[in-house]
Design an enzyme around this catalytic site. Sequence first.
Site, mmCIF file in Angstrom:
data_model
loop_
_atom_site.group_PDB
_atom_site.id
_atom_site.type_symbol
_atom_site.label_atom_id
_atom_site.label_comp_id
_atom_site.label_asym_id
_atom_site.label_seq_id
_atom_site.Cartn_x
_atom_site.Cartn_y
_atom_site.Cartn_z
ATOM 1 N N HIS A 38 0.845 -1.192 0.000
ATOM 2 C CA HIS A 38 0.000 0.000 0.000
ATOM 3 C C HIS A 38 0.883 1.246 0.000
ATOM 4 C CE1 HIS A 38 -3.977 -1.716 0.338
ATOM 5 N NE2 HIS A 38 -3.598 -2.475 1.354
ATOM 6 N N THR A 105 -6.741 -7.689 -6.751
ATOM 7 C CA THR A 105 -7.318 -6.694 -7.655
ATOM 8 C C THR A 105 -6.954 -5.262 -7.272
ATOM 9 O OG1 THR A 105 -9.338 -6.570 -6.306
ATOM 10 C CG2 THR A 105 -9.336 -8.128 -8.150
ATOM 11 N N GLY A 106 -6.648 -5.026 -5.983
ATOM 12 C CA GLY A 106 -6.560 -3.657 -5.481
ATOM 13 C C GLY A 106 -7.934 -3.190 -5.055
ATOM 14 N N GLU A 109 -9.179 2.915 -3.067
ATOM 15 C CA GLU A 109 -9.244 3.940 -4.111
ATOM 16 C C GLU A 109 -8.469 5.196 -3.733
ATOM 17 O OE1 GLU A 109 -12.554 6.268 -6.894
ATOM 18 O OE2 GLU A 109 -13.207 5.003 -5.220
ATOM 19 N N GLY A 180 -14.631 -13.230 -1.651
ATOM 20 C CA GLY A 180 -15.711 -13.552 -2.581
ATOM 21 C C GLY A 180 -15.855 -15.054 -2.750
#
Length: 312
Positions: A38, A105-106, A109, A180
């Site tokens: 990050h 995916t990241g 934002e 997910g």
Amino acid sequence: MRLVIFTEPQEGASYQDLLRVARHTQDCGYDGFFRSDHYLVMNGDGLPGPTDAWLTLAGLALQTERIRLGTLVTSATFRLPGPLAISVAQVDEMSGGRVELGLGTGWFEAEHRAYGIPFPPLGERFGRLTEQLEVITGLWGTPPGETFTYRGGYYDLYDSPALPKPVQQPGPPVIVGGTGLKRTPVLAARFADEYNVPFQSAEAAAKNFAAVVEACERIGRDAAGRAPLALSAAVTVVCGRNDAEVRRRADAIGRDLDELRAGPGVVGTPDEVVEQLHEYAKGGASRFFLQFLDLTDLDQLDLIAAEVAPQL
């Protein structure tokens, strides 16, 4: 059951801070030292500022000797897949074959806005992640002397020499993680060596593990002769010799102890932490990424190594 120390340097850490923790991790006998990837703090001021994940791991590759090193996880939005494959292969060589690539995916934002990184919608991010996994594993798996060509929706490669080759063959272990129950398990089954569930209860993690096992069966992973997919969980850890020490450590990372105990995470005395980790193991976890947030508290690493690890 293997224990990895997992750090969040964007919250405020220099390279020297990370080196000190990584060396102590090694001295204590842990399986590995991983870090997030990050560029923006999520709590506090973040001083002295972010460090780049793969530059950090390159340094640690030369300044450690035994522990596994990797990301949990690199964002597919941060780097092009060809250069990323080169970077990871080089760090693998520098470490003597101790590197692992976590790729996702990241999701954050704000850090993309802060540093001028495009942040496409989720569907496109999944598409890019899929192609990155195809490209990276394809480059590593191309035999020496042959070339790699790839035509995708987001990335095109033409006659790549697919060099350098990593020390580990066919490539460093790939970790795919997420919560997910549809797309992520399929990606893990297709490309990964390990599937990681981040910051979920033991019950929720077991459901994710079951979904990825079903995905492996659906695509015929075992029938194709591939190694079984390792299953792991990332959990926040706060361990103390008594309740007062546990509370002090929770306060030191700015977390409410009652909320921590409510989960997900592993919190309490060594015996309590062992019991909680065993709940994750019942669902299939064989490796734990212990999120270690107070990088000055090396005594906690000593405690877990001395009184938790032997019981696992």
